[in-house]
Design an enzyme around this catalytic site. Structure first.
Site, PDB file in Angstrom:
ATOM      1  CB  SER A   1      -1.160  -0.036   1.084  1.00  0.00           C
ATOM      2  OG  SER A   1      -0.209   0.434   2.363  1.00  0.00           O
TER       3      SER A   1
ATOM      4  CE  LYS B   1      -7.046  -1.777   2.659  1.00  0.00           C
ATOM      5  NZ  LYS B   1      -7.403  -1.317   3.428  1.00  0.00           N
TER       6      LYS B   1
ATOM      7  CG  HIS C   1      -4.540  -1.604  -0.346  1.00  0.00           C
ATOM      8  ND1 HIS C   1      -4.494  -0.865  -1.086  1.00  0.00           N
ATOM      9  CD2 HIS C   1      -4.227  -2.018   0.686  1.00  0.00           C
ATOM     10  CE1 HIS C   1      -5.054  -0.311   0.533  1.00  0.00           C
ATOM     11  NE2 HIS C   1      -4.186  -0.805   1.306  1.00  0.00           N
TER      12      HIS C   1
HETATM   13  C1  PLP Z   1      -2.648  -4.909   3.134  1.00  0.00           C
HETATM   14  C2  PLP Z   1      -3.969  -4.788   4.319  1.00  0.00           C
HETATM   15  N1  PLP Z   1      -4.358  -6.386   5.044  1.00  0.00           N
HETATM   16  C3  PLP Z   1      -4.800  -6.165   5.746  1.00  0.00           C
HETATM   17  C4  PLP Z   1      -5.474  -5.085   6.471  1.00  0.00           C
HETATM   18  C5  PLP Z   1      -6.476  -4.928   6.786  1.00  0.00           C
HETATM   19  O1  PLP Z   1      -7.784  -4.879   6.970  1.00  0.00           O
HETATM   20  P1  PLP Z   1      -9.388  -4.699   7.100  1.00  0.00           P
HETATM   21  O2  PLP Z   1      -9.698  -2.824   7.147  1.00  0.00           O
HETATM   22  O3  PLP Z   1     -10.280  -4.941   7.304  1.00  0.00           O
HETATM   23  O4  PLP Z   1      -8.791  -5.155   8.726  1.00  0.00           O
HETATM   24  C6  PLP Z   1      -5.390  -3.811   5.632  1.00  0.00           C
HETATM   25  C7  PLP Z   1      -5.650  -2.409   5.342  1.00  0.00           C
HETATM   26  O5  PLP Z   1      -5.068  -1.250   5.445  1.00  0.00           O
HETATM   27  C8  PLP Z   1      -4.518  -3.753   4.221  1.00  0.00           C
HETATM   28  O6  PLP Z   1      -4.075  -2.950   3.503  1.00  0.00           O
END
Ligand code: PLP
Length: 396
Positions: free
Chosen positions: A183, A242, A211
């Site tokens: 990200s 997302k 993402h």
């Molecule tokens: C790569 C990644 N994994 C997991 C998450 C966590 O997602 P959630 O908001 O569903 O907990 C995020 C959120 O920022 C993320 O960017």
């Protein structure tokens, strides 16, 4: 509150503010969208949400969520294995599996929980997890919760990964774990070579596609589709928070024996409330919409392309990649903070990332494009970058 803690926390909070590391939350008074209203800064064009497909305020999804609430209620007041499984949850698991081309899926309240609960039931001291050094915090925390062996390989460096695989051929299981899209840089994991090495060294592969799911790959199936390795990923974690409508919730999808074991032993699944019916119903609709409308993913990629080309032409240093995350590199921490606050004055919401979120000397403004943006929105952003970039001497 114990006096010493009160005093210490106050000092630490003041220090965070002095170092420019204190996170202020801007309060929105409207739904998530291409533009949003904020309490302090009025209406702003929004280029910092993960609303990649523009579905966060989609009327059909809102309607589906309402209908799910009418039929299935507001909440379950239970975990899945006691009395928290409705037909809606089974349908969502089945539809996610169909979409991702996997054998089975298990829902969690978030992808953070999914990553937190996936490793401990599967791996012991006989095994090893080999993790990309830039993996998401939830993967890092999930690994911390295990007693298994762990090593980090240098970011997307296949030689570094292979060296670790070679050193651990004695382990019962070797699990390679990587974000699909990283990200901070918006780059995509080299899944072609990761899968090749996994096969050579008899390792398993886990990808966190939070993402990517919904908009990366020819039909939005994510980074396995983009890299042509669908069916070769053992464990895929992703979020519904997302591109898939942006509410909340996540899942682990993959080999059916793995999913079956998680249902028995994964602690955030066993000991946390089930996904609410409104979220499950809305997410099902989001999957239906994005499957039926490939134009949405084309639109977000078109917007990203338009922005990247203009930025390069105008002399900015951007991290090149095939996603809708575009880091504009400034390197200088103060300049990144100054630039993002100048943008806000102009009615544009972008975030400056500085150390420790990114390495020292790698400060940047991260721009995220969405299918909700019009070409005019993107042009407004490009013009503002050019104007403010000249003013702050980022470009000539
Ligand atoms: C790569 C990644 N994994 C997991 C998450 C966590 O997602 P959630 O908001 O569903 O907990 C995020 C959120 O920022 C993320 O960017």
């Amino acid at each position: 509150m114990a006096d010493t803690m009160k005093e210490n926390l106050s000092k630490e909070l003041t220090a965070l503010k002095q170092q420019g590391l204190f996170k202020e939350e801007r309060v929105l008074t409207t739904p998530q969208n291409a533009s949003v209203k904020t309490e302090k800064n009025g209406e702003v064009l929004n280029f910092c949400s993960n609303n990649y497909l523009g579905l966060s305020n989609n009327p059909d999804i809102i309607e589906a969520a309402k209908k799910a609430m009418d039929r299935f209620g507001f909440g379950l007041s239970s975990v899945r294995f006691i009395c928290g499984t409705q037909s809606l949850h089974k349908t969502l698991e089945q539809k996610v599996s169909e979409f991702l081309g996997t054998e089975d899926t298990i829902l969690y309240s978030s992808a953070f929980d999914a990553n937190g609960g996936v490793f401990e039931p599967l791996l012991t001291t006989e095994d090893i997890i080999i993790s990309d050094e830039l993996n998401h915090a939830s993967i890092i925390d999930g690994i911390r919760l295990t007693k298994t062996n762990k090593e980090k390989y240098q970011h997307s460096d296949m030689a570094s990964l292979e060296k670790i695989l070679k050193n651990h051929t004695d382990k019962r299981y070797r699990l390679i774990v990587t974000d699909g899209v990283f990200s901070m840089d918006g780059d995509i994991a080299d899944l072609t070579n990761i899968c090749r090495l996994a096969e050579e060294y008899h390792a398993l592969v886990m990808v966190d596609d939070s993402h990517a799911t919904g908009y990366i790959g020819e039909t939005g199936r994510g980074t396995p589709e983009y890299c042509g390795v669908q069916g070769r990923i053992d464990i895929l974690s992703t979020t519904f928070g997302k591109a898939l409508g942006g509410a909340s919730g996540g899942c682990i999808s993959g080999r059916k024996e793995i999913v079956a074991m998680l249902r028995q032993k994964s602690r955030p699944y066993l000991f946390s409330n089930t996904l609410s019916p409104a979220v499950a119903g809305g997410t099902l609709k989001a999957l239906e919409i994005l499957t039926a409308s490939p134009d949405l993913r084309k639109l977000v990629m078109h917007n990203a392309d338009l922005f990247k080309k203009a930025m390069i032409k105008n002399g900015f240093d951007i991290v090149k990649g095939d996603t809708a995350i575009v880091p504009v590199m400034l390197y200088d921490e103060k300049r990144a903070v100054a630039m993002s606050s100048r943008f806000l004055d102009e009615g544009i919401y972008v975030i400056g990332f500085t150390y420790p979120v990114v390495p020292k000397g790698k400060a940047r403004i991260r721009v995220q494009l969405s299918a909700a943006h019009t070409e005019k929105d993107v042009q407004t952003l490009i013009s503002a970058f050019t104007r403010i970039g000249k003013e702050l001497k980022v470009i000539a």
